[in-house]
Design a protein around this motif. Structure first.
Motif, mmCIF file in Angstrom:
data_model
loop_
_atom_site.group_PDB
_atom_site.id
_atom_site.type_symbol
_atom_site.label_atom_id
_atom_site.label_comp_id
_atom_site.label_asym_id
_atom_site.label_seq_id
_atom_site.Cartn_x
_atom_site.Cartn_y
_atom_site.Cartn_z
ATOM 1 N N HIS A 129 0.735 -1.245 -0.036
ATOM 2 C CA HIS A 129 0.011 -0.129 -0.070
ATOM 3 C C HIS A 129 0.822 1.279 -0.141
ATOM 4 C CE1 HIS A 129 1.009 0.784 4.094
ATOM 5 N NE2 HIS A 129 0.227 -0.620 4.364
ATOM 6 N N PHE A 130 0.077 2.318 0.150
ATOM 7 C CA PHE A 130 0.716 3.502 -0.035
ATOM 8 C C PHE A 130 1.963 3.819 1.023
ATOM 9 C CE2 PHE A 130 1.410 8.090 0.695
ATOM 10 C CZ PHE A 130 1.532 8.621 -0.612
ATOM 11 N N GLY A 131 3.014 4.442 0.388
ATOM 12 C CA GLY A 131 4.117 4.604 1.932
ATOM 13 C C GLY A 131 4.846 3.493 2.225
ATOM 14 N N GLU A 132 4.445 2.178 1.729
ATOM 15 C CA GLU A 132 5.217 0.949 2.320
ATOM 16 C C GLU A 132 6.570 0.806 1.771
ATOM 17 O OE1 GLU A 132 3.428 -3.449 2.901
ATOM 18 O OE2 GLU A 132 2.133 -2.014 2.122
ATOM 19 N N PHE A 144 5.632 0.643 -11.371
ATOM 20 C CA PHE A 144 4.172 0.474 -10.908
ATOM 21 C C PHE A 144 3.923 0.673 -9.615
ATOM 22 C CE2 PHE A 144 0.079 -1.318 -10.138
ATOM 23 C CZ PHE A 144 -0.773 -0.847 -11.225
ATOM 24 N N ALA A 145 4.918 -0.054 -8.899
ATOM 25 C CA ALA A 145 4.841 0.084 -7.314
ATOM 26 C C ALA A 145 5.159 1.554 -6.678
ATOM 27 C CB ALA A 145 5.814 -0.817 -6.648
ATOM 28 N N ASN A 146 5.984 2.107 -7.308
ATOM 29 C CA ASN A 146 6.449 3.641 -6.763
ATOM 30 C C ASN A 146 5.313 4.597 -7.403
ATOM 31 O OD1 ASN A 146 8.914 3.517 -5.573
ATOM 32 N ND2 ASN A 146 9.961 2.726 -7.389
ATOM 33 N N ALA A 147 5.081 4.509 -8.610
ATOM 34 C CA ALA A 147 4.145 5.563 -9.113
ATOM 35 C C ALA A 147 2.695 5.351 -8.823
ATOM 36 C CB ALA A 147 4.557 5.505 -10.632
ATOM 37 N N VAL A 148 2.004 4.173 -9.380
ATOM 38 C CA VAL A 148 0.657 3.882 -9.309
ATOM 39 C C VAL A 148 0.365 3.431 -7.871
ATOM 40 C CG1 VAL A 148 -1.090 2.582 -9.999
ATOM 41 C CG2 VAL A 148 0.931 3.099 -11.499
ATOM 42 N N GLY A 150 2.360 4.112 -4.910
ATOM 43 C CA GLY A 150 2.868 5.046 -4.026
ATOM 44 C C GLY A 150 3.690 4.240 -2.892
ATOM 45 N N ALA A 151 3.886 2.981 -3.210
ATOM 46 C CA ALA A 151 4.837 2.337 -2.150
ATOM 47 C C ALA A 151 6.362 2.739 -2.653
ATOM 48 C CB ALA A 151 4.717 0.890 -2.523
#
Ligand code: F3S
Length: 398
Positions: A129-132, A144-148, A150-151
């Protein structure tokens, strides 16, 4: 680096040889990149799974880590392997290769890694999830993880991702830090984007332009609507052609509202997009003899679309449908697999047209993926034709 007493004990060998080796890898990496500490991670995705890429030396490293007591501390899945683990014969994979690939998978299984082999782990339960903070290796999934999502992850190599899996930590540098997630080039898009192939062409153009400009994080405006499938295609292309691992898109990606829009920028016009698209239509005089959809791995929605287009028809060319095993299992239950296989197309679960050992087996491949165009040519020697999703299916029927 400052280590906690638990991390120092691992480095001293208290948790066995494999954990010690893993900490050595992470400390070396952290030292190179100036990390001050380790960060706990909650999810790992390991690349370097195909025996075609790993070879005997890579397999030996995995066996040593498994023999040395290596055990996964966090949820970990794998990137695609070199074959469909259950149905490799149908794809023309040799028994010798299959035996070695099975040894690779067995080594990961001994370490407690989930042997789900996919470049879209976020579609099959490995969904941060976001910020993880996480440690992923596959470049399209990292973007995808960083941009979409927010991990936060750097693009790990196979060994450093495995090290994170066995220790539960990763060095705190790069995209784990707020400062490195700020955009450094504004990109205005003035072009029409309908399908994955167009998003792939856009990713190629932006990726190449940022690479030339020495920039790393674009802030992209002018795109009002995307789908999950468009975004996974775009991420794969940006990572392939620009080496990028993060972008921001207002209204679409979650960190875009909290970053500063750069003053300096470029514009991507329709002629730019058309030129990037044309550069991936490169079969020359060759007839397409291979068709592949699923780079990155297909969603269940895309499989449903293929089934709808193939129902009651027969393909005339080798047609691979590449996806994660759990997604294929949903397709089995919904009846899509039966329709697709009755038409003569083949599921290639757990693998893809790039990592499978099919060098020079085909002359020209049709696909909707800009990333597949790049690697199918560079690794397997196929000419490529980039086209919209439905046309790829039509090409298989022609
Ligand atoms: Fe996935 Fe293979 Fe494409 S790993 S992103 S389907 S090259």
């Amino acid at each position: 680096m400052i280590l906690t007493s638990y991390e120092q004990a691992m480095l001293d060998g208290a948790q066995g040889r494999a954990a010690q080796k893993a900490m050595q890898i992470l400390v070396a990496l952290g030292t190179i990149y100036g990390a001050e500490r380790m960060l706990p991670v909650s999810s790992v995705q390991v690349a370097g799974v195909s025996y075609d890429n790993l070879g005997e030396a890579g397999l030996q490293f995995l066996d040593e880590m498994a023999d040395g007591g290596g055990r996964a501390c966090v949820l970990t899945t794998l990137n695609p392997a070199g074959m469909d683990i259950e149905n490799w014969q149908a794809l023309g994979i040799s028994p010798e290769f299959a035996r070695q690939q099975e040894r690779v998978i067995a080594a990961f299984a001994r370490m407690g890694v989930m042997t789900t082999c996919t470049c879209t782990p976020y579609l099959v339960g490995n969904l941060p999830h976001f910020g993880e903070h996480i440690a992923w290796a596959e470049s399209s999934a990292v973007c995808f993880a960083n941009a979409v999502l927010g991990a936060r992850t750097n693009r790990e190599g196979g060994p450093s991702a495995l090290a994170a899996c066995l220790t539960g930590v990763t060095p705190d540098y790069g995209l784990h830090l707020d400062a490195n997630r700020q955009p450094d080039l504004a990109v205005g898009v003035e072009a029409s984007l309908l399908e994955n192939d167009a998003f792939g062409a856009l990713g190629k153009d932006i990726g190449e332009k940022l690479r030339t400009a020495g920039c790393r994080v674009p802030y992209i405006t002018g795109i009002e609507r995307t789908s999950l499938e468009n975004l996974k295609s775009f991420c794969a292309s940006l990572a392939t052609y620009g080496g990028l691992a993060l972008f921001h898109m207002p209204g679409i990606t979650p960190e875009s509202a909290s970053v500063r829009q750069p003053q300096i920028g470029i514009t991507i016009t329709q002629p730019d997009l058309d030129a990037a698209h044309r550069s991936m239509v490169d079969a020359g005089n060759e007839e397409v003899d291979f068709v592949s959809l699923g780079c990155p791995h297909l969603t269940i929605g895309e499989i449903a679309r293929i089934a709808g287009l193939l129902e009651g028809k027969q393909v005339t060319k080798e047609f691979w449908i590449t996806t994660a095993r759990p997604t294929k299992q949903i397709a089995d239950r919904l009846g899509y697999t039966a329709i697709i296989e009755a038409a003569g197309a083949k599921f290639a679960a757990d693998t893809c047209c790039v990592v499978a050992p099919i060098k020079n087996r085909f002359r020209a491949m049709a696909t909707d993926s800009a990333k597949a165009c790049y690697y199918a040519y560079a690794k397997n020697g196929f000419k490529t034709v980039l086209m919209p999703f439905d046309q790829v299916v039509e090409e298989a029927l022609r």
